[in-house]
Write a protein that holds these residues in place. Structure first.
Motif, PDB file in Angstrom:
ATOM      1  N   THR A 113       9.061 -20.373  14.517  1.00  0.00           N
ATOM      2  CA  THR A 113       9.440 -18.948  15.022  1.00  0.00           C
ATOM      3  C   THR A 113       9.380 -18.009  13.901  1.00  0.00           C
ATOM      4  OG1 THR A 113      10.976 -19.776  16.543  1.00  0.00           O
ATOM      5  CG2 THR A 113      11.344 -17.517  15.828  1.00  0.00           C
ATOM      6  N   GLY A 114       8.696 -16.748  14.445  1.00  0.00           N
ATOM      7  CA  GLY A 114       8.510 -15.715  13.383  1.00  0.00           C
ATOM      8  C   GLY A 114       9.328 -14.315  13.769  1.00  0.00           C
ATOM      9  N   ARG A 115       9.692 -13.421  12.697  1.00  0.00           N
ATOM     10  CA  ARG A 115      10.473 -12.342  12.987  1.00  0.00           C
ATOM     11  C   ARG A 115       9.557 -11.292  12.529  1.00  0.00           C
ATOM     12  NH1 ARG A 115      13.692  -8.680  10.215  1.00  0.00           N
ATOM     13  NH2 ARG A 115      15.389  -8.113  11.315  1.00  0.00           N
ATOM     14  N   THR A 116       9.712 -10.093  13.306  1.00  0.00           N
ATOM     15  CA  THR A 116       8.931  -8.850  13.008  1.00  0.00           C
ATOM     16  C   THR A 116       9.965  -7.615  13.497  1.00  0.00           C
ATOM     17  OG1 THR A 116       6.845  -7.768  13.469  1.00  0.00           O
ATOM     18  CG2 THR A 116       7.819  -8.584  15.439  1.00  0.00           C
ATOM     19  N   ARG A 117       9.441  -6.538  13.001  1.00  0.00           N
ATOM     20  CA  ARG A 117      10.104  -5.354  13.418  1.00  0.00           C
ATOM     21  C   ARG A 117       9.045  -4.193  13.820  1.00  0.00           C
ATOM     22  NH1 ARG A 117      15.302  -4.039  12.210  1.00  0.00           N
ATOM     23  NH2 ARG A 117      15.963  -2.100  12.714  1.00  0.00           N
ATOM     24  N   THR A 118       9.369  -3.566  14.895  1.00  0.00           N
ATOM     25  CA  THR A 118       8.570  -2.428  15.199  1.00  0.00           C
ATOM     26  C   THR A 118       8.807  -1.196  14.330  1.00  0.00           C
ATOM     27  OG1 THR A 118      10.153  -1.710  16.869  1.00  0.00           O
ATOM     28  CG2 THR A 118       8.377  -2.947  17.677  1.00  0.00           C
ATOM     29  N   LEU A 167      -0.831 -25.469  12.398  1.00  0.00           N
ATOM     30  CA  LEU A 167      -0.830 -25.954  10.999  1.00  0.00           C
ATOM     31  C   LEU A 167      -0.890 -24.543   9.958  1.00  0.00           C
ATOM     32  CD1 LEU A 167      -3.264 -28.970  11.167  1.00  0.00           C
ATOM     33  CD2 LEU A 167      -0.646 -28.955  11.459  1.00  0.00           C
ATOM     34  N   HIS A 168      -1.039 -23.524  10.386  1.00  0.00           N
ATOM     35  CA  HIS A 168      -1.411 -22.353   9.708  1.00  0.00           C
ATOM     36  C   HIS A 168      -0.300 -21.454   9.800  1.00  0.00           C
ATOM     37  CE1 HIS A 168      -5.119 -24.664  10.145  1.00  0.00           C
ATOM     38  NE2 HIS A 168      -5.307 -24.379   9.016  1.00  0.00           N
ATOM     39  N   GLY A 169       0.839 -21.589  10.468  1.00  0.00           N
ATOM     40  CA  GLY A 169       1.930 -20.555  10.423  1.00  0.00           C
ATOM     41  C   GLY A 169       1.576 -19.552  11.449  1.00  0.00           C
ATOM     42  N   VAL A 170       2.513 -18.427  11.515  1.00  0.00           N
ATOM     43  CA  VAL A 170       2.469 -17.415  12.407  1.00  0.00           C
ATOM     44  C   VAL A 170       2.650 -16.350  11.479  1.00  0.00           C
ATOM     45  CG1 VAL A 170       3.397 -18.561  14.194  1.00  0.00           C
ATOM     46  CG2 VAL A 170       4.956 -17.364  12.746  1.00  0.00           C
ATOM     47  N   ALA A 171       1.999 -14.810  12.029  1.00  0.00           N
ATOM     48  CA  ALA A 171       2.238 -13.696  11.284  1.00  0.00           C
ATOM     49  C   ALA A 171       2.168 -12.544  12.228  1.00  0.00           C
ATOM     50  CB  ALA A 171       1.149 -13.527  10.505  1.00  0.00           C
ATOM     51  N   SER A 172       2.740 -11.550  11.778  1.00  0.00           N
ATOM     52  CA  SER A 172       2.675  -9.980  12.768  1.00  0.00           C
ATOM     53  C   SER A 172       2.269  -9.060  11.777  1.00  0.00           C
ATOM     54  CB  SER A 172       3.877  -9.849  13.182  1.00  0.00           C
ATOM     55  OG  SER A 172       4.965  -9.449  12.264  1.00  0.00           O
ATOM     56  N   GLY A 173       1.580  -7.951  12.389  1.00  0.00           N
ATOM     57  CA  GLY A 173       1.091  -6.805  11.642  1.00  0.00           C
ATOM     58  C   GLY A 173       0.817  -5.592  12.321  1.00  0.00           C
ATOM     59  N   ASP A 174       0.638  -4.527  11.438  1.00  0.00           N
ATOM     60  CA  ASP A 174       0.307  -3.302  11.776  1.00  0.00           C
ATOM     61  C   ASP A 174       1.237  -2.746  12.883  1.00  0.00           C
ATOM     62  OD1 ASP A 174      -1.765  -3.234  10.373  1.00  0.00           O
ATOM     63  OD2 ASP A 174      -3.379  -3.221  11.829  1.00  0.00           O
ATOM     64  N   PRO A 175       2.632  -2.722  12.676  1.00  0.00           N
ATOM     65  CA  PRO A 175       3.812  -2.451  13.572  1.00  0.00           C
ATOM     66  C   PRO A 175       3.534  -0.927  13.883  1.00  0.00           C
ATOM     67  CG  PRO A 175       4.543  -2.409  11.422  1.00  0.00           C
ATOM     68  CD  PRO A 175       3.283  -3.192  11.263  1.00  0.00           C
ATOM     69  N   LEU A 176       3.842  -0.726  15.391  1.00  0.00           N
ATOM     70  CA  LEU A 176       3.813   0.614  16.016  1.00  0.00           C
ATOM     71  C   LEU A 176       5.130   0.872  16.342  1.00  0.00           C
ATOM     72  CD1 LEU A 176       0.488   0.311  17.853  1.00  0.00           C
ATOM     73  CD2 LEU A 176       0.864   1.282  15.645  1.00  0.00           C
ATOM     74  N   PRO A 177       5.468   2.024  16.662  1.00  0.00           N
ATOM     75  CA  PRO A 177       6.935   2.133  17.261  1.00  0.00           C
ATOM     76  C   PRO A 177       7.129   1.465  18.631  1.00  0.00           C
ATOM     77  CG  PRO A 177       5.645   4.337  16.729  1.00  0.00           C
ATOM     78  CD  PRO A 177       4.810   3.293  16.454  1.00  0.00           C
ATOM     79  N   ASP A 178       6.093   1.321  19.450  1.00  0.00           N
ATOM     80  CA  ASP A 178       6.187   0.470  20.718  1.00  0.00           C
ATOM     81  C   ASP A 178       5.623  -1.127  20.670  1.00  0.00           C
ATOM     82  OD1 ASP A 178       3.515   0.968  20.732  1.00  0.00           O
ATOM     83  OD2 ASP A 178       3.518   1.580  22.941  1.00  0.00           O
ATOM     84  N   GLY A 179       5.189  -1.491  19.477  1.00  0.00           N
ATOM     85  CA  GLY A 179       4.334  -2.570  19.319  1.00  0.00           C
ATOM     86  C   GLY A 179       4.058  -3.305  18.410  1.00  0.00           C
ATOM     87  N   VAL A 180       3.683  -4.413  18.387  1.00  0.00           N
ATOM     88  CA  VAL A 180       3.266  -5.030  16.887  1.00  0.00           C
ATOM     89  C   VAL A 180       1.935  -6.153  17.426  1.00  0.00           C
ATOM     90  CG1 VAL A 180       4.901  -7.039  17.056  1.00  0.00           C
ATOM     91  CG2 VAL A 180       4.112  -6.087  14.883  1.00  0.00           C
ATOM     92  N   PRO A 236       6.330  -8.115   9.046  1.00  0.00           N
ATOM     93  CA  PRO A 236       4.995  -7.694   9.497  1.00  0.00           C
ATOM     94  C   PRO A 236       4.355  -7.480   8.049  1.00  0.00           C
ATOM     95  CG  PRO A 236       6.583  -6.050   9.913  1.00  0.00           C
ATOM     96  CD  PRO A 236       7.581  -7.075   9.347  1.00  0.00           C
ATOM     97  N   VAL A 237       2.900  -7.722   8.311  1.00  0.00           N
ATOM     98  CA  VAL A 237       1.827  -7.343   7.193  1.00  0.00           C
ATOM     99  C   VAL A 237       0.795  -6.326   7.531  1.00  0.00           C
ATOM    100  CG1 VAL A 237      -0.216  -8.555   5.997  1.00  0.00           C
ATOM    101  CG2 VAL A 237       1.971  -9.973   6.795  1.00  0.00           C
ATOM    102  N   ILE A 238       0.892  -5.407   6.539  1.00  0.00           N
ATOM    103  CA  ILE A 238      -0.300  -4.438   6.650  1.00  0.00           C
ATOM    104  C   ILE A 238      -1.159  -4.897   5.520  1.00  0.00           C
ATOM    105  CG2 ILE A 238      -0.776  -2.109   6.433  1.00  0.00           C
ATOM    106  CD1 ILE A 238       2.101  -1.411   7.377  1.00  0.00           C
ATOM    107  N   ALA A 239      -2.456  -4.987   5.885  1.00  0.00           N
ATOM    108  CA  ALA A 239      -3.473  -5.602   4.746  1.00  0.00           C
ATOM    109  C   ALA A 239      -4.871  -4.903   4.899  1.00  0.00           C
ATOM    110  CB  ALA A 239      -3.753  -6.988   5.141  1.00  0.00           C
ATOM    111  N   ILE A 240      -5.297  -4.703   3.793  1.00  0.00           N
ATOM    112  CA  ILE A 240      -6.586  -4.354   3.567  1.00  0.00           C
ATOM    113  C   ILE A 240      -7.601  -5.151   2.873  1.00  0.00           C
ATOM    114  CG2 ILE A 240      -6.230  -1.539   3.884  1.00  0.00           C
ATOM    115  CD1 ILE A 240      -6.293  -1.474   0.848  1.00  0.00           C
ATOM    116  N   TRP A 241      -8.831  -5.134   2.752  1.00  0.00           N
ATOM    117  CA  TRP A 241      -9.589  -5.981   2.083  1.00  0.00           C
ATOM    118  C   TRP A 241      -9.824  -5.392   0.775  1.00  0.00           C
ATOM    119  CZ3 TRP A 241     -12.872  -6.390   6.983  1.00  0.00           C
ATOM    120  CH2 TRP A 241     -13.713  -5.125   7.073  1.00  0.00           C
ATOM    121  N   ASP A 242     -10.553  -6.051  -0.131  1.00  0.00           N
ATOM    122  CA  ASP A 242     -11.359  -5.561  -1.354  1.00  0.00           C
ATOM    123  C   ASP A 242     -12.536  -6.167  -1.667  1.00  0.00           C
ATOM    124  OD1 ASP A 242     -11.753  -3.918  -3.643  1.00  0.00           O
ATOM    125  OD2 ASP A 242     -10.511  -5.118  -4.926  1.00  0.00           O
ATOM    126  N   ASP A 243     -12.957  -6.695  -2.420  1.00  0.00           N
ATOM    127  CA  ASP A 243     -14.440  -7.404  -2.662  1.00  0.00           C
ATOM    128  C   ASP A 243     -14.418  -8.835  -2.578  1.00  0.00           C
ATOM    129  OD1 ASP A 243     -13.060  -7.462  -5.197  1.00  0.00           O
ATOM    130  OD2 ASP A 243     -14.654  -7.297  -6.535  1.00  0.00           O
TER     131      ASP A 243
END
Length: 558
Positions: A147-152, A55-68, A251-258
Motif C-alpha cells: 500500500t502506498g500513501r500519497t497526497r494531492t 516485486l518493484h514497489g509502488v510510487a506516485s508522482g506529479d501531484p495536482l490539486p485534483d489528482g496524482v 509523491p515523487v517529482i523527478a527530472i532526468w540528467d545525463d
C-alpha cells in the motif's frame, strides 16, 4: 488548474568535454538486483504455477490539486523479468482510498500490463480533493501490491504556511546503498521527494567506482545501450528496499540528467557514447526515454521530455527543466566558444517557456528544478570591462576560465539571457535547486560574477550532493574533508558568490519553504557502503524573501 498528460504546464498546487568524472579528478588534483532472477526462479520451483508478483514497489508522482499519477510494475510470470520482453498481458486493478484500510474507496480502475511497456502500469487519477492524503494499491491475478500513501497538491489559490521537500540526486547502484532514501522516509514530514537526475547510471559494472569497490553489481553487467538494457537497469534499481519505502510514502517529482542516457549527454551525442560500437545516438536516447517513462512516476510533457511546471498554492511554483534533450554539445574547456549565441543548454522553446512562466508567476517563491549548476564557477576572472575585451581578443571565455563546461558555464549566452530577464523584470525569490556534480553548494547567483557583490545577486542556488556517486575524496582515495579542502578554498576565493562547498560528502537535502524564507538543510551519510549507514545534519543555508542572497543558519528546521 488541471493539465493534460502531454502538457508542459502540469500545474499542481500547495502543500564532455570534459566528462564529469574528469572534472572531479581535476578538482581533486587542484586541491540486489543481481539476486532477483534467482529469487524468481526459486519461487517458480516451489510453485509450478506462481501467481503474479509486485516485486518493484509502488510510487506516485506529479501531484495536482485534483489528482496524482500512480505507478507500479507487475511480474506476471517468472520469465517476465525487466527487459525480457516476455510474459503475457495482465489486467491490473488500482484503488485509491481515503483511509489506509480501504474502507472508503474513492476511485478505482483497471489498466493492462504488457511486455510492450515492460509490464509497468500508470494510472493518472483525477477527481480527487485538493491537499488531501490518500492511500492506493494495485491487484492482479490474486496478488496485491504494498500500500502506498500519497497526497494531492493544494488548490492553486491556497495560502500555505509551509512546503517541505526531500531533495536528492546521483544514485549510483554500484557505489553504495540507498540509505539516504531510508532516512528521508523515516522523517515522516515530507510533502514530496524532488529527484534532480541520475536516478540510474549507464556504465558497465566496475567502470565508475573510483575506490575500486563494487558494493553491489549492476544489472545488466554491460553498459546500458538498448531498450532491454535500460529497462533491466531501472528494474534493478527499483528492487532497493529503501527506495521502495520512500516512494511508497511520498509523491515523487523527478527530472532526468545525463546518466539516464550516457555521461555528458547532449542533443547530438555524449562523451560516453561511441557510434562505431554503440550505434545511433538517437536510437539510444529513444530507448532510454522509453524506459524512463515506463519506470518513473512522471508525466511526459512537450516532445516527450521532462520539462513541465507544478504549483503549490500561492506559496511556490516549481519549474522543472530538461537540459539534455536540446543542448548543444559541450565546448572545450578554456574556449571562448562557451559565449557563442549559437550555443544553447535549454533550446529556444524551453528558454522562452521558462521566462514566460517566471514572468507570469504569482506565487511567493519560484523554484527551478535544475539539472546542472547555474552559478558561475570560474578562475582568472577580471572585472567585466577588462575581461570581456581581452577575452574576445584571445578567444577566451568572457566570464573567466570555467572548470566545467557541462554546466551553465558552458552556455553563458543562455545564462545571461535568463538572469537578465530576472533582473530587468524585477522577478525576485527565484531559487535554483540542482544536483549533478556530486557535491553540496550554497550560492548567490550573481548578475555579474566578476563585480560581485557590488553588482548584486538575482537569484540563489542550493546544490545537493550525491546519494552514492563518487566524490572528490573518492577519486583521491583519501578520508573526506582532507586534501579536498584546498580545492574548496580555491573555489571560494575565486568565486565570492559561492558561500559554501562540500566536495566529499554523500547524502541529501531537505528544503523547507515558508512565505518568509527558503531553507536547505544538508544531511550526510556516515558510510555509503553500509546498508545501515547513519546520517547526520551538517549545514543549513537560507534565503530570505526579497533578499536574493543566501545566509548560513546554525540549525536545521525541526
Amino acid at each position: 488548474m488541471t493539465e493534460s498528460l502531454h502538457s508542459a504546464d502540469a500545474t499542481a498546487s500547495p502543500r564532455r568535454t570534459p566528462a564529469r568524472r574528469d572534472v572531479l579528478k581535476a578538482a581533486a588534483v587542484a586541491t540486489g538486483a543481481a539476486a532477483l532472477p534467482v529469487a524468481i526462479a526459486t519461487r517458480a520451483a516451489a510453485d509450478p504455477s506462481p501467481a503474479p508478483a509486485f516485486l518493484h514497489g509502488v510510487a506516485s508522482g506529479d501531484p495536482l490539486p485534483d489528482g496524482v499519477l500512480l505507478w507500479t510494475r507487475v511480474t506476471p510470470t517468472p520469465e517476465a523479468h525487466p527487459g525480457s520482453g516476455a510474459g503475457p498481458d495482465l489486467a491490473v486493478t488500482w484503488q485509491v482510498a481515503a483511509d489506509r484500510n480501504f474502507a472508503s474507496v474513492v476511485a478505482s480502475g483497471t489498466v493492462t500490463a504488457s511486455a510492450a511497456s515492460d509490464h509497468t502500469v500508470k494510472a493518472d487519477v483525477r477527481g480527487l480533493a485538493a491537499d488531501t492524503a490518500y492511500w492506493y494499491r494495485f491487484t492482479a491475478g490474486g496478488a496485491s501490491s504494498t500500500t502506498g500513501r500519497t497526497r494531492t497538491a493544494p488548490a492553486a489559490d491556497a495560502a500555505l504556511d509551509r512546503l517541505r521537500l526531500g531533495v536528492a540526486s546521483c544514485a549510483n547502484w554500484e557505489a553504495g546503498y540507498f540509505s539516504a532514501y531510508r532516512h528521508l522516509a523515516a522523517r515522516g514530514d515530507l510533502d514530496v521527494l524532488l529527484f534532480l537526475g541520475d536516478y540510474i547510471y549507464e556504465y558497465k559494472s566496475g567502470e565508475f567506482c573510483a575506490r575500486g569497490t563494487v558494493v553491489r553489481p549492476h544489472q545488466p553487467l554491460n553498459e546500458t545501450v538498448t531498450l532491454a538494457d535500460y529497462r533491466t537497469r531501472h528494474g534493478a534499481c527499483k528492487t532497493d528496499a529503501d527506495l521502495q519505502a520512500l516512494q511508497a510514502q511520498v509523491p515523487v517529482i523527478a527530472i532526468w540528467d545525463d546518466h539516464e542516457f550516457a555521461d555528458n549527454a547532449s542533443s547530438t551525442g555524449a562523451v560516453n557514447h561511441q557510434p562505431d560500437t554503440e550505434g545511433d545516438w538517437g536510437a539510444r536516447v529513444a530507448a532510454a526515454k522509453q524506459a524512463y517513462f515506463e519506470w518513473m512516476p512522471v508525466r511526459p510533457s512537450i516532445a516527450g521530455t521532462t520539462y513541465r511546471r507544478l504549483r503549490y498554492g500561492k506559496l511556490a511554483d516549481l519549474h522543472l527543466l530538461d537540459e539534455r534533450s536540446f543542448r548543444t554539445a559541450q565546448a572545450t574547456t578554456g574556449s571562448g566558444d562557451v559565449d557563442s549565441p549559437d550555443r544553447t543548454i535549454t533550446g529556444r522553446a524551453q528558454l522562452d517557456w521558462l521566462k514566460a512562466g517566471l514572468s507570469a508567476s504569482d506565487t511567493t517563491w519560484r523554484l527551478i528544478g535544475n539539472e546542472v549548476m547555474i552559478s558561475p564557477v570560474a578562475f582568472l576572472s577580471l572585472p567585466a570591462f577588462l575581461l570581456r575585451p581581452i577575452a574576445k581578443l584571445l578567444g577566451l571565455p568572457e566570464e573567466g576560465l570555467a572548470v566545467n563546461t557541462d554546466q551553465w558555464d558552458g552556455y553563458t549566452h543562455d545564462r545571461r539571457e535568463l538572469l537578465d530577464h530576472l533582473a530587468s523584470n524585477g522577478i525576485g525569490n527565484t531559487v535554483f535547486l540542482t544536483g549533478d556534480i556530486h557535491s553540496a553548494w550554497a550560492c548567490d547567483v550573481p548578475a555579474e560574477a566578476a563585480t560581485y557583490p557590488a553588482s548584486g545577486s538575482v537569484a540563489t542556488e542550493f546544490v545537493v550532493t550525491s546519494v552514492t556517486s563518487d566524490n572528490v575524496d573518492d577519486f583521491l582515495k583519501v578520508p573526506p574533508q582532507t586534501l579536498s579542502l584546498a580545492g574548496v578554498a580555491a573555489i571560494e576565493a575565486a568565486n565570492r558568490h559561492v558561500k559554501w562547498v562540500d566536495l566529499d560528502s554523500h547524502g541529501y537535502g531537505v528544503l523547507d519553504v515558508t512565505p518568509d524564507r527558503v531553507q536547505m538543510d544538508y544531511y550526510i551519510l556516515a558510510d555509503r557502503t553500509r546498508a545501515d549507514s547513519t546520517s547526520s545534519w551538517t549545514r543549513s543555508y537560507r534565503t530570505r524573501s526579497g533578499s536574493q542572497q543566501v545566509e548560513r543558519v546554525w540549525s536545521p528546521v525541526t
